[in-house]
Design a protein around this motif. Structure first.
Motif, PDB file in Angstrom:
ATOM      1  N   ARG A  62       0.850  -1.197   0.000  1.00  0.00           N
ATOM      2  CA  ARG A  62       0.000   0.000   0.000  1.00  0.00           C
ATOM      3  C   ARG A  62       0.885   1.246   0.000  1.00  0.00           C
ATOM      4  O   ARG A  62       1.885   1.311   0.702  1.00  0.00           O
ATOM      5  N   PHE A  63       0.484   2.224  -0.814  1.00  0.00           N
ATOM      6  CA  PHE A  63       1.306   3.413  -1.060  1.00  0.00           C
ATOM      7  C   PHE A  63       0.538   4.643  -0.575  1.00  0.00           C
ATOM      8  O   PHE A  63      -0.592   4.883  -0.994  1.00  0.00           O
ATOM      9  N   ARG A 123       6.112  10.135 -11.524  1.00  0.00           N
ATOM     10  CA  ARG A 123       5.304   8.938 -11.727  1.00  0.00           C
ATOM     11  C   ARG A 123       6.028   7.744 -11.113  1.00  0.00           C
ATOM     12  O   ARG A 123       7.196   7.491 -11.415  1.00  0.00           O
ATOM     13  N   ILE A 124       5.303   7.001 -10.272  1.00  0.00           N
ATOM     14  CA  ILE A 124       5.927   5.947  -9.475  1.00  0.00           C
ATOM     15  C   ILE A 124       5.185   4.627  -9.686  1.00  0.00           C
ATOM     16  O   ILE A 124       3.960   4.570  -9.607  1.00  0.00           O
ATOM     17  N   GLY A 125       5.952   3.566  -9.952  1.00  0.00           N
ATOM     18  CA  GLY A 125       5.413   2.217 -10.053  1.00  0.00           C
ATOM     19  C   GLY A 125       6.030   1.332  -8.986  1.00  0.00           C
ATOM     20  O   GLY A 125       7.035   1.690  -8.359  1.00  0.00           O
ATOM     21  N   VAL A 126       5.428   0.173  -8.772  1.00  0.00           N
ATOM     22  CA  VAL A 126       5.899  -0.776  -7.758  1.00  0.00           C
ATOM     23  C   VAL A 126       5.972  -2.165  -8.382  1.00  0.00           C
ATOM     24  O   VAL A 126       4.995  -2.648  -8.957  1.00  0.00           O
ATOM     25  N   LEU A 127       7.140  -2.799  -8.259  1.00  0.00           N
ATOM     26  CA  LEU A 127       7.319  -4.193  -8.645  1.00  0.00           C
ATOM     27  C   LEU A 127       7.790  -4.943  -7.408  1.00  0.00           C
ATOM     28  O   LEU A 127       8.903  -4.724  -6.930  1.00  0.00           O
ATOM     29  N   ILE A 128       6.939  -5.811  -6.881  1.00  0.00           N
ATOM     30  CA  ILE A 128       7.238  -6.468  -5.619  1.00  0.00           C
ATOM     31  C   ILE A 128       8.172  -7.654  -5.840  1.00  0.00           C
ATOM     32  O   ILE A 128       7.805  -8.635  -6.481  1.00  0.00           O
ATOM     33  N   CYS A 129       9.380  -7.532  -5.345  1.00  0.00           N
ATOM     34  CA  CYS A 129      10.377  -8.606  -5.285  1.00  0.00           C
ATOM     35  C   CYS A 129      10.523  -9.356  -6.618  1.00  0.00           C
ATOM     36  O   CYS A 129      11.106  -8.850  -7.560  1.00  0.00           O
ATOM     37  N   TYR A 130       9.989 -10.582  -6.695  1.00  0.00           N
ATOM     38  CA  TYR A 130      10.126 -11.436  -7.879  1.00  0.00           C
ATOM     39  C   TYR A 130       9.641 -10.737  -9.148  1.00  0.00           C
ATOM     40  O   TYR A 130      10.177 -10.978 -10.244  1.00  0.00           O
ATOM     41  N   ASP A 131       8.660  -9.854  -9.030  1.00  0.00           N
ATOM     42  CA  ASP A 131       8.160  -9.127 -10.196  1.00  0.00           C
ATOM     43  C   ASP A 131       9.256  -8.317 -10.874  1.00  0.00           C
ATOM     44  O   ASP A 131       9.201  -8.075 -12.091  1.00  0.00           O
ATOM     45  N   LEU A 182       0.212   2.794 -12.014  1.00  0.00           N
ATOM     46  CA  LEU A 182       1.216   3.848 -12.057  1.00  0.00           C
ATOM     47  C   LEU A 182       0.655   5.021 -11.268  1.00  0.00           C
ATOM     48  O   LEU A 182      -0.453   5.484 -11.535  1.00  0.00           O
ATOM     49  N   PHE A 183       1.410   5.481 -10.267  1.00  0.00           N
ATOM     50  CA  PHE A 183       0.924   6.523  -9.371  1.00  0.00           C
ATOM     51  C   PHE A 183       1.496   7.880  -9.774  1.00  0.00           C
ATOM     52  O   PHE A 183       2.716   8.046  -9.867  1.00  0.00           O
ATOM     53  N   ALA A 207       7.049   5.387 -15.799  1.00  0.00           N
ATOM     54  CA  ALA A 207       7.459   5.629 -14.410  1.00  0.00           C
ATOM     55  C   ALA A 207       8.833   6.298 -14.354  1.00  0.00           C
ATOM     56  O   ALA A 207       9.759   5.894 -15.058  1.00  0.00           O
ATOM     57  N   ASP A 208       8.957   7.302 -13.508  1.00  0.00           N
ATOM     58  CA  ASP A 208      10.254   7.906 -13.219  1.00  0.00           C
ATOM     59  C   ASP A 208      10.990   7.088 -12.166  1.00  0.00           C
ATOM     60  O   ASP A 208      12.220   6.988 -12.182  1.00  0.00           O
TER      61      ASP A 208
END
Length: 294
Positions: A110-111, A151-159, A144-145, A172-173
Protein backbone atom coordinates in the motif's frame (compact mmCIF):
# COMPACT_ATOMS: atom_id res chain seq x y z
CA UNK A 1 14.32 14.78 -3.58
CA UNK A 2 15.65 12.27 -1.08
CA UNK A 3 14.77 8.59 -1.28
CA UNK A 4 14.96 6.23 1.70
CA UNK A 5 15.19 2.43 1.29
CA UNK A 6 14.76 0.33 4.42
CA UNK A 7 16.75 -2.71 5.48
CA UNK A 8 14.07 -3.77 7.93
CA UNK A 9 14.45 -6.16 10.85
CA UNK A 10 11.17 -7.74 11.91
CA UNK A 11 10.60 -8.24 15.65
CA UNK A 12 8.47 -10.32 17.96
CA UNK A 13 5.93 -7.75 19.13
CA UNK A 14 4.33 -8.00 22.55
CA UNK A 15 1.71 -5.29 21.99
CA UNK A 16 0.14 -3.17 19.27
CA UNK A 17 1.64 -0.10 20.96
CA UNK A 18 5.10 -1.63 20.45
CA UNK A 19 4.44 -1.78 16.70
CA UNK A 20 3.17 1.81 16.65
CA UNK A 21 6.31 2.97 18.47
CA UNK A 22 8.58 1.01 16.13
CA UNK A 23 7.02 2.24 12.90
CA UNK A 24 6.83 5.80 14.21
CA UNK A 25 10.54 5.73 15.07
CA UNK A 26 11.46 4.40 11.61
CA UNK A 27 9.41 7.07 9.85
CA UNK A 28 10.71 9.85 12.09
CA UNK A 29 14.28 8.72 11.45
CA UNK A 30 13.94 8.88 7.66
CA UNK A 31 11.93 12.11 7.70
CA UNK A 32 14.52 13.61 10.03
CA UNK A 33 17.16 12.88 7.38
CA UNK A 34 15.08 14.81 4.85
CA UNK A 35 13.58 11.85 3.01
CA UNK A 36 10.60 12.56 0.77
CA UNK A 37 9.88 8.92 -0.11
CA UNK A 38 10.20 5.96 2.29
CA UNK A 39 10.20 2.39 0.99
CA UNK A 40 9.57 -0.57 3.33
CA UNK A 41 10.11 -4.18 2.19
CA UNK A 42 8.00 -7.07 1.02
CA UNK A 43 6.36 -9.05 3.83
CA UNK A 44 7.82 -6.76 6.51
CA UNK A 45 4.30 -6.83 7.94
CA UNK A 46 4.59 -10.47 8.94
CA UNK A 47 5.83 -9.37 12.36
CA UNK A 48 2.22 -8.40 13.08
CA UNK A 49 1.39 -12.10 13.34
CA UNK A 50 3.36 -12.22 16.60
CA UNK A 51 0.64 -10.11 18.22
CA UNK A 52 -1.47 -13.27 18.13
CA UNK A 53 1.23 -15.34 19.80
CA UNK A 54 4.08 -17.61 18.77
CA UNK A 55 1.84 -20.53 17.79
CA UNK A 56 -0.03 -18.34 15.31
CA UNK A 57 3.05 -16.60 13.91
CA UNK A 58 4.69 -19.98 13.31
CA UNK A 59 1.71 -21.42 11.44
CA UNK A 60 1.65 -20.61 7.71
CA UNK A 61 -2.10 -20.34 7.30
CA UNK A 62 -2.88 -18.78 10.68
CA UNK A 63 -0.21 -16.10 10.20
CA UNK A 64 -1.80 -14.97 6.93
CA UNK A 65 -5.12 -14.32 8.64
CA UNK A 66 -3.55 -12.75 11.74
CA UNK A 67 -1.68 -10.19 9.63
CA UNK A 68 -4.58 -9.50 7.26
CA UNK A 69 -6.85 -8.69 10.20
CA UNK A 70 -4.45 -5.96 11.31
CA UNK A 71 -4.04 -4.22 7.96
CA UNK A 72 -6.87 -1.64 8.30
CA UNK A 73 -5.30 -0.35 11.54
CA UNK A 74 -1.82 -0.51 9.98
CA UNK A 75 -3.00 1.52 7.01
CA UNK A 76 -4.56 4.16 9.24
CA UNK A 77 -1.24 4.48 11.09
CA UNK A 78 0.74 4.86 7.85
CA UNK A 79 -1.69 7.46 6.55
CA UNK A 80 -1.36 9.42 9.78
CA UNK A 81 2.45 9.32 9.69
CA UNK A 82 2.63 10.24 5.99
CA UNK A 83 0.39 13.23 6.63
CA UNK A 84 2.21 14.30 9.81
CA UNK A 85 5.66 14.27 8.16
CA UNK A 86 4.61 15.30 4.66
CA UNK A 87 6.16 12.22 3.05
CA UNK A 88 5.28 9.40 0.67
CA UNK A 89 5.44 5.92 2.23
CA UNK A 90 5.36 2.52 0.59
CA UNK A 91 4.25 0.32 3.49
CA UNK A 92 5.68 -3.16 3.94
CA UNK A 93 3.61 -5.52 1.84
CA UNK A 94 1.15 -7.83 3.53
CA UNK A 95 -1.18 -10.72 2.80
CA UNK A 96 -4.63 -9.28 2.10
CA UNK A 97 -7.85 -11.18 1.46
CA UNK A 98 -9.78 -9.45 -1.32
CA UNK A 99 -13.19 -10.87 -2.26
CA UNK A 100 -12.89 -9.30 -5.71
CA UNK A 101 -9.91 -11.54 -6.45
CA UNK A 102 -10.85 -14.80 -4.76
CA UNK A 103 -10.62 -16.83 -1.57
CA UNK A 104 -6.83 -16.82 -1.27
CA UNK A 105 -4.73 -13.82 -0.17
CA UNK A 106 -2.70 -11.54 -2.41
CA UNK A 107 0.62 -9.96 -1.53
CA UNK A 108 -0.28 -6.24 -1.43
CA UNK A 109 1.88 -3.16 -0.96
CA UNK A 110 0.00 0.00 0.00
CA UNK A 111 1.31 3.41 -1.06
CA UNK A 112 0.52 6.58 0.94
CA UNK A 113 0.85 10.19 -0.12
CA UNK A 114 1.46 13.19 2.17
CA UNK A 115 -2.27 13.93 2.13
CA UNK A 116 -2.89 10.52 3.68
CA UNK A 117 -4.39 9.20 0.43
CA UNK A 118 -3.68 5.53 -0.32
CA UNK A 119 -3.23 3.39 -3.42
CA UNK A 120 -2.01 -0.18 -3.65
CA UNK A 121 -0.07 -2.58 -5.83
CA UNK A 122 -0.43 -6.37 -5.77
CA UNK A 123 2.37 -8.75 -6.59
CA UNK A 124 1.89 -10.25 -10.05
CA UNK A 125 4.03 -13.39 -10.20
CA UNK A 126 4.36 -15.71 -7.25
CA UNK A 127 7.56 -17.44 -6.17
CA UNK A 128 7.61 -21.20 -5.67
CA UNK A 129 7.18 -20.84 -1.91
CA UNK A 130 4.16 -18.57 -2.34
CA UNK A 131 2.62 -20.97 -4.89
CA UNK A 132 3.50 -24.37 -3.48
CA UNK A 133 3.55 -23.88 0.28
CA UNK A 134 1.70 -20.70 1.21
CA UNK A 135 -0.98 -20.49 -1.48
CA UNK A 136 -0.64 -16.73 -1.88
CA UNK A 137 -1.92 -15.73 -5.34
CA UNK A 138 -1.31 -13.05 -7.94
CA UNK A 139 -3.48 -9.99 -7.51
CA UNK A 140 -4.91 -7.04 -9.41
CA UNK A 141 -3.30 -5.18 -12.32
CA UNK A 142 -0.24 -2.97 -12.39
CA UNK A 143 -0.73 0.67 -11.41
CA UNK A 144 1.22 3.85 -12.06
CA UNK A 145 0.92 6.52 -9.37
CA UNK A 146 1.00 10.21 -10.31
CA UNK A 147 2.66 12.05 -7.41
CA UNK A 148 4.39 15.32 -6.62
CA UNK A 149 7.65 13.35 -6.83
CA UNK A 150 6.94 12.06 -10.33
CA UNK A 151 5.30 8.94 -11.73
CA UNK A 152 5.93 5.95 -9.48
CA UNK A 153 5.41 2.22 -10.05
CA UNK A 154 5.90 -0.78 -7.76
CA UNK A 155 7.32 -4.19 -8.64
CA UNK A 156 7.24 -6.47 -5.62
CA UNK A 157 10.38 -8.61 -5.28
CA UNK A 158 10.13 -11.44 -7.88
CA UNK A 159 8.16 -9.13 -10.20
CA UNK A 160 11.32 -7.05 -10.68
CA UNK A 161 12.91 -9.99 -12.48
CA UNK A 162 10.44 -9.71 -15.39
CA UNK A 163 11.18 -6.96 -17.95
CA UNK A 164 7.71 -6.85 -19.49
CA UNK A 165 6.20 -5.85 -16.15
CA UNK A 166 8.55 -2.88 -15.98
CA UNK A 167 7.86 -2.10 -19.62
CA UNK A 168 4.15 -1.86 -18.81
CA UNK A 169 5.05 1.03 -16.51
CA UNK A 170 7.61 2.59 -18.86
CA UNK A 171 6.29 6.07 -18.01
CA UNK A 172 7.46 5.63 -14.41
CA UNK A 173 10.25 7.91 -13.22
CA UNK A 174 10.74 5.69 -10.16
CA UNK A 175 10.07 1.98 -9.68
CA UNK A 176 9.95 0.78 -6.08
CA UNK A 177 11.13 -2.77 -5.39
CA UNK A 178 10.20 -4.03 -1.92
CA UNK A 179 11.80 -7.44 -1.37
CA UNK A 180 12.02 -10.35 1.04
CA UNK A 181 14.74 -12.91 0.31
CA UNK A 182 16.14 -15.57 2.62
CA UNK A 183 19.59 -16.05 1.08
CA UNK A 184 22.23 -13.89 -0.55
CA UNK A 185 21.48 -15.60 -3.87
CA UNK A 186 17.91 -14.32 -3.67
CA UNK A 187 18.99 -10.84 -2.67
CA UNK A 188 21.25 -10.61 -5.72
CA UNK A 189 18.56 -11.93 -8.05
CA UNK A 190 16.26 -9.11 -7.03
CA UNK A 191 19.06 -6.54 -7.01
CA UNK A 192 20.16 -7.55 -10.51
CA UNK A 193 16.52 -7.38 -11.62
CA UNK A 194 16.11 -3.90 -10.14
CA UNK A 195 19.30 -2.68 -11.80
CA UNK A 196 18.29 -4.20 -15.14
CA UNK A 197 14.90 -2.50 -15.00
CA UNK A 198 16.63 0.84 -14.32
CA UNK A 199 18.85 0.23 -17.35
CA UNK A 200 16.06 -0.81 -19.72
CA UNK A 201 13.55 1.86 -18.78
CA UNK A 202 16.16 4.55 -17.98
CA UNK A 203 14.59 5.27 -14.62
CA UNK A 204 15.50 4.94 -10.94
CA UNK A 205 14.68 1.85 -8.89
CA UNK A 206 14.54 1.78 -5.09
CA UNK A 207 15.06 -1.61 -3.42
CA UNK A 208 14.13 -2.34 0.18
CA UNK A 209 14.87 -5.61 2.02
CA UNK A 210 13.96 -7.55 5.11
CA UNK A 211 17.02 -8.53 7.16
CA UNK A 212 17.78 -10.81 10.11
CA UNK A 213 16.36 -14.00 11.58
CA UNK A 214 12.81 -14.54 12.84
CA UNK A 215 12.63 -17.82 14.72
CA UNK A 216 8.91 -17.25 15.32
CA UNK A 217 7.99 -17.68 11.63
CA UNK A 218 8.29 -20.46 9.09
CA UNK A 219 7.52 -18.02 6.28
CA UNK A 220 10.13 -15.32 6.99
CA UNK A 221 12.52 -17.17 9.29
CA UNK A 222 15.73 -16.05 7.53
CA UNK A 223 16.21 -12.77 5.70
CA UNK A 224 19.13 -11.35 3.72
CA UNK A 225 19.50 -8.02 1.97
CA UNK A 226 20.09 -4.30 2.18
CA UNK A 227 18.71 -1.05 0.83
CA UNK A 228 19.73 0.19 -2.59
CA UNK A 229 18.93 2.94 -5.09
CA UNK A 230 19.86 2.34 -8.74
CA UNK A 231 19.81 4.29 -11.99
CA UNK A 232 20.96 3.73 -15.56
CA UNK A 233 24.78 3.73 -15.86
CA UNK A 234 24.73 6.69 -18.20
CA UNK A 235 24.97 10.48 -18.33
CA UNK A 236 24.15 12.12 -15.01
CA UNK A 237 24.33 8.87 -13.02
CA UNK A 238 27.22 6.94 -11.44
CA UNK A 239 29.16 4.71 -13.81
CA UNK A 240 28.04 1.68 -11.78
CA UNK A 241 24.41 2.77 -11.75
CA UNK A 242 24.47 2.59 -7.94
CA UNK A 243 23.27 5.85 -6.40
CA UNK A 244 23.39 4.44 -2.87
CA UNK A 245 23.57 1.09 -1.11
CA UNK A 246 23.54 -0.02 2.48
CA UNK A 247 25.51 -2.74 4.23
CA UNK A 248 24.44 -6.34 3.84
CA UNK A 249 22.14 -7.44 6.68
CA UNK A 250 22.61 -4.16 8.58
CA UNK A 251 19.21 -2.70 9.60
CA UNK A 252 18.55 0.95 8.83
CA UNK A 253 17.86 3.41 6.06
CA UNK A 254 19.82 3.87 2.86
CA UNK A 255 19.38 7.45 1.67
CA UNK A 256 19.97 8.76 -1.85
CA UNK A 257 19.49 12.22 -3.27
CA UNK A 258 18.01 12.46 -6.75
CA UNK A 259 17.46 15.25 -9.22
CA UNK A 260 14.52 13.87 -11.18
CA UNK A 261 15.54 15.98 -14.18
CA UNK A 262 18.40 13.49 -14.61
CA UNK A 263 15.88 10.84 -15.62
CA UNK A 264 14.35 13.12 -18.26
CA UNK A 265 17.79 14.08 -19.58
CA UNK A 266 19.10 10.54 -19.93
CA UNK A 267 15.90 9.43 -21.66
CA UNK A 268 16.18 12.27 -24.14
CA UNK A 269 19.92 12.35 -24.77
CA UNK A 270 21.73 9.47 -23.08
CA UNK A 271 24.79 7.81 -24.55
CA UNK A 272 22.36 4.98 -25.31
CA UNK A 273 18.56 5.11 -25.55
CA UNK A 274 17.41 1.72 -24.30
CA UNK A 275 13.88 2.85 -23.51
CA UNK A 276 13.39 4.51 -26.90
CA UNK A 277 14.87 1.60 -28.83
CA UNK A 278 12.88 -1.07 -26.96
CA UNK A 279 10.36 -1.48 -29.79
CA UNK A 280 13.10 -2.50 -32.21
CA UNK A 281 12.84 -5.92 -30.54
CA UNK A 282 9.35 -6.30 -32.07
CA UNK A 283 9.04 -9.51 -34.06
CA UNK A 284 12.18 -10.93 -32.45
CA UNK A 285 10.56 -12.49 -29.41
CA UNK A 286 10.34 -15.97 -30.91
CA UNK A 287 13.06 -18.62 -30.62
CA UNK A 288 16.35 -18.02 -32.35
CA UNK A 289 16.92 -19.90 -35.57
CA UNK A 290 18.81 -23.10 -34.75
CA UNK A 291 21.74 -23.77 -37.06
CA UNK A 292 24.19 -26.63 -36.99
CA UNK A 293 27.91 -26.05 -37.25
CA UNK A 294 28.78 -29.76 -37.33
Amino acid sequence: MKLAAAAYQMDFLETWDAYVAKLTAWVEDAAGQGADLLVFPEYGSMELATLAGRATSGDLEASLHAVAERIPAVDALHAELAKKHGVHILAASAPVFDDAIGPRPVNRARFFGPSGAMGHQDKQIMTRFEREDWDVVGGGPLHLFETALGRIGVLICYDSEYPLLARAMSEADLILVPSCTEAEHGYHRVRIGAMARALEQQCVTVMSSTVGDCDWSFAVDTNCGMGGVFGPPDTGFPASGVLAQGRLNQPGWTIAELDLDAVARVRKDGVVLNRTHWDEQAGRDGPAVLRSLS
